[in-house]
Design an enzyme around this catalytic site. Structure first.
Site, mmCIF file in Angstrom:
data_model
loop_
_atom_site.group_PDB
_atom_site.id
_atom_site.type_symbol
_atom_site.label_atom_id
_atom_site.label_comp_id
_atom_site.label_asym_id
_atom_site.label_seq_id
_atom_site.Cartn_x
_atom_site.Cartn_y
_atom_site.Cartn_z
ATOM 1 N N CYS A 44 0.851 -1.195 0.000
ATOM 2 C CA CYS A 44 0.000 0.000 0.000
ATOM 3 C C CYS A 44 0.886 1.244 0.000
ATOM 4 O O CYS A 44 1.708 1.439 0.897
ATOM 5 C CB CYS A 44 -0.906 -0.003 1.227
ATOM 6 S SG CYS A 44 -1.805 1.533 1.457
ATOM 7 N N CYS A 63 0.596 3.359 3.170
ATOM 8 C CA CYS A 63 1.315 2.747 4.303
ATOM 9 C C CYS A 63 2.816 2.999 4.174
ATOM 10 O O CYS A 63 3.495 3.252 5.174
ATOM 11 C CB CYS A 63 1.014 1.256 4.386
ATOM 12 S SG CYS A 63 -0.614 0.876 5.085
ATOM 13 N N ASP A 96 -1.131 16.280 -1.931
ATOM 14 C CA ASP A 96 -1.393 15.361 -3.040
ATOM 15 C C ASP A 96 -0.358 15.618 -4.143
ATOM 16 O O ASP A 96 -0.052 16.759 -4.472
ATOM 17 C CB ASP A 96 -2.811 15.551 -3.582
ATOM 18 C CG ASP A 96 -3.260 14.391 -4.449
ATOM 19 O OD1 ASP A 96 -4.154 13.644 -4.020
ATOM 20 O OD2 ASP A 96 -2.696 14.231 -5.566
ATOM 21 N N HIS A 124 -4.150 0.984 8.386
ATOM 22 C CA HIS A 124 -4.602 0.635 7.041
ATOM 23 C C HIS A 124 -6.075 0.215 7.076
ATOM 24 O O HIS A 124 -6.397 -0.904 7.477
ATOM 25 C CB HIS A 124 -3.749 -0.483 6.439
ATOM 26 C CG HIS A 124 -4.159 -0.836 5.051
ATOM 27 N ND1 HIS A 124 -3.728 -0.135 3.941
ATOM 28 C CD2 HIS A 124 -5.007 -1.790 4.582
ATOM 29 C CE1 HIS A 124 -4.279 -0.650 2.856
ATOM 30 N NE2 HIS A 124 -5.070 -1.658 3.221
ATOM 31 N N ASN A 154 -13.420 9.306 -2.068
ATOM 32 C CA ASN A 154 -13.807 8.356 -3.095
ATOM 33 C C ASN A 154 -13.818 6.964 -2.468
ATOM 34 O O ASN A 154 -12.896 6.609 -1.724
ATOM 35 C CB ASN A 154 -12.815 8.399 -4.264
ATOM 36 C CG ASN A 154 -12.834 9.753 -4.970
ATOM 37 O OD1 ASN A 154 -13.883 10.379 -5.092
ATOM 38 N ND2 ASN A 154 -11.677 10.221 -5.406
ATOM 39 N N GLY A 200 -14.363 5.897 -7.812
ATOM 40 C CA GLY A 200 -13.142 6.509 -8.326
ATOM 41 C C GLY A 200 -11.947 6.408 -7.394
ATOM 42 O O GLY A 200 -10.949 7.100 -7.582
ATOM 43 N N HIS A 234 -6.579 2.782 0.541
ATOM 44 C CA HIS A 234 -6.306 3.112 1.949
ATOM 45 C C HIS A 234 -7.127 4.377 2.204
ATOM 46 O O HIS A 234 -6.909 5.402 1.524
ATOM 47 C CB HIS A 234 -4.793 3.345 2.135
ATOM 48 C CG HIS A 234 -4.368 3.653 3.536
ATOM 49 N ND1 HIS A 234 -3.277 3.054 4.152
ATOM 50 C CD2 HIS A 234 -4.855 4.539 4.446
ATOM 51 C CE1 HIS A 234 -3.127 3.546 5.370
ATOM 52 N NE2 HIS A 234 -4.084 4.456 5.572
ATOM 53 N N HIS A 291 -8.795 7.724 2.698
ATOM 54 C CA HIS A 291 -8.201 9.064 2.725
ATOM 55 C C HIS A 291 -9.240 10.094 2.358
ATOM 56 O O HIS A 291 -10.174 9.826 1.602
ATOM 57 C CB HIS A 291 -6.998 9.162 1.787
ATOM 58 C CG HIS A 291 -7.278 8.739 0.381
ATOM 59 N ND1 HIS A 291 -7.341 7.412 0.011
ATOM 60 C CD2 HIS A 291 -7.540 9.457 -0.739
ATOM 61 C CE1 HIS A 291 -7.611 7.344 -1.280
ATOM 62 N NE2 HIS A 291 -7.751 8.574 -1.759
ATOM 63 N N HIS A 351 -9.705 13.865 0.711
ATOM 64 C CA HIS A 351 -9.124 14.940 -0.088
ATOM 65 C C HIS A 351 -9.637 16.264 0.486
ATOM 66 O O HIS A 351 -10.854 16.484 0.544
ATOM 67 C CB HIS A 351 -9.589 14.857 -1.542
ATOM 68 C CG HIS A 351 -9.156 13.629 -2.278
ATOM 69 N ND1 HIS A 351 -8.079 13.617 -3.144
ATOM 70 C CD2 HIS A 351 -9.649 12.366 -2.292
ATOM 71 C CE1 HIS A 351 -7.935 12.415 -3.671
ATOM 72 N NE2 HIS A 351 -8.880 11.631 -3.169
HETATM 73 P P1 AMP Z 1 -8.168 8.459 -4.902
HETATM 74 O O1 AMP Z 1 -8.168 8.451 -6.394
HETATM 75 O O2 AMP Z 1 -9.364 9.077 -4.279
HETATM 76 O O3 AMP Z 1 -7.874 7.066 -4.363
HETATM 77 O O4 AMP Z 1 -6.975 9.396 -4.476
HETATM 78 C C1 AMP Z 1 -5.634 8.998 -4.493
HETATM 79 C C2 AMP Z 1 -4.813 10.249 -4.514
HETATM 80 O O5 AMP Z 1 -3.506 9.928 -4.107
HETATM 81 C C3 AMP Z 1 -4.711 10.914 -5.889
HETATM 82 O O6 AMP Z 1 -5.217 12.246 -5.830
HETATM 83 C C4 AMP Z 1 -3.201 10.880 -6.182
HETATM 84 O O7 AMP Z 1 -2.746 12.040 -6.847
HETATM 85 C C5 AMP Z 1 -2.617 10.760 -4.791
HETATM 86 N N1 AMP Z 1 -1.310 10.161 -4.705
HETATM 87 C C6 AMP Z 1 -0.913 8.983 -5.267
HETATM 88 N N2 AMP Z 1 0.375 8.725 -4.956
HETATM 89 C C7 AMP Z 1 0.796 9.748 -4.169
HETATM 90 C C8 AMP Z 1 2.027 10.065 -3.525
HETATM 91 N N3 AMP Z 1 3.107 9.265 -3.614
HETATM 92 N N4 AMP Z 1 2.100 11.211 -2.814
HETATM 93 C C9 AMP Z 1 1.024 12.023 -2.714
HETATM 94 N N5 AMP Z 1 -0.170 11.774 -3.289
HETATM 95 C C10 AMP Z 1 -0.281 10.655 -4.017
HETATM 96 ZN ZN ZN Z 2 -2.330 1.322 3.656
#
Ligand code: AMP
Ligand code: ZN
Length: 115
Positions: free
Chosen positions: A5, A8, A31, A47, A88, A94, A99, A101, A103
């Site tokens: 992950c 993680c 992000d 997680h 999401n 989407g 994991h 989160h 936004h």
């Molecule tokens: P979601 O599509 O809702 O699962 O959001 C995942 C988010 O994680 C997206 O907006 C990506 O731009 C962001 N993301 C993916 N990898 C990283 C990373 N290494 N550092 C910061 N953000 C990330």
């Molecule tokens: Zn995780």
């Protein structure tokens, strides 16, 4: 902790991130592909795969994430003007990182309304 992950990995520090806020239970970081002038992710350190995986044993992380959102909004100076929070959930929602989160989006006026 889940071995494959990405969030993680960020929490354990093996993948770098631009930290915005941290406490014992929550990590918050920029992000990597910002969708607004302010785009910060608020992530439980445990997680939890998605909103669908929240249960009575881990629901405290949801409350802690909400308090962390307020801290992030203040740190980013969007607390008075306002901001948008998006979660999401699952494939159709989407979600791309499995994991849980939040936004936190701001620094602009959102005129487009989904609901
Ligand atoms: P979601 O599509 O809702 O699962 O959001 C995942 C988010 O994680 C997206 O907006 C990506 O731009 C962001 N993301 C993916 N990898 C990283 C990373 N290494 N550092 C910061 N953000 C990330
Ligand atoms: Zn995780």
């Amino acid at each position: 902790m889940s071995d494959n992950c990405i969030f993680c990995r960020i929490i354990e520090g093996t993948i770098p991130s631009k930290k915005v806020y941290e406490d014992d239970d929550i990590l918050s970081f920029e992000d990597i592909h910002p969708a607004a002038p302010v785009h910060v992710l608020v992530v439980p350190k445990k997680h939890i795969e998605s909103l669908e995986a929240v249960n009575p044993d881990n629901v405290d992380y949801v409350a802690k994430a909400h308090l962390a959102i307020q801290k992030v909004a203040k740190a980013k100076q969007i607390n008075t003007g306002g901001y948008r929070v998006i979660v999401n959930c699952g494939k159709d929602g989407g979600q791309t990182v499995p994991h849980l989160h939040y936004h936190v989006l701001g620094g602009t006026v959102f005129t487009e309304k989904i609901i």
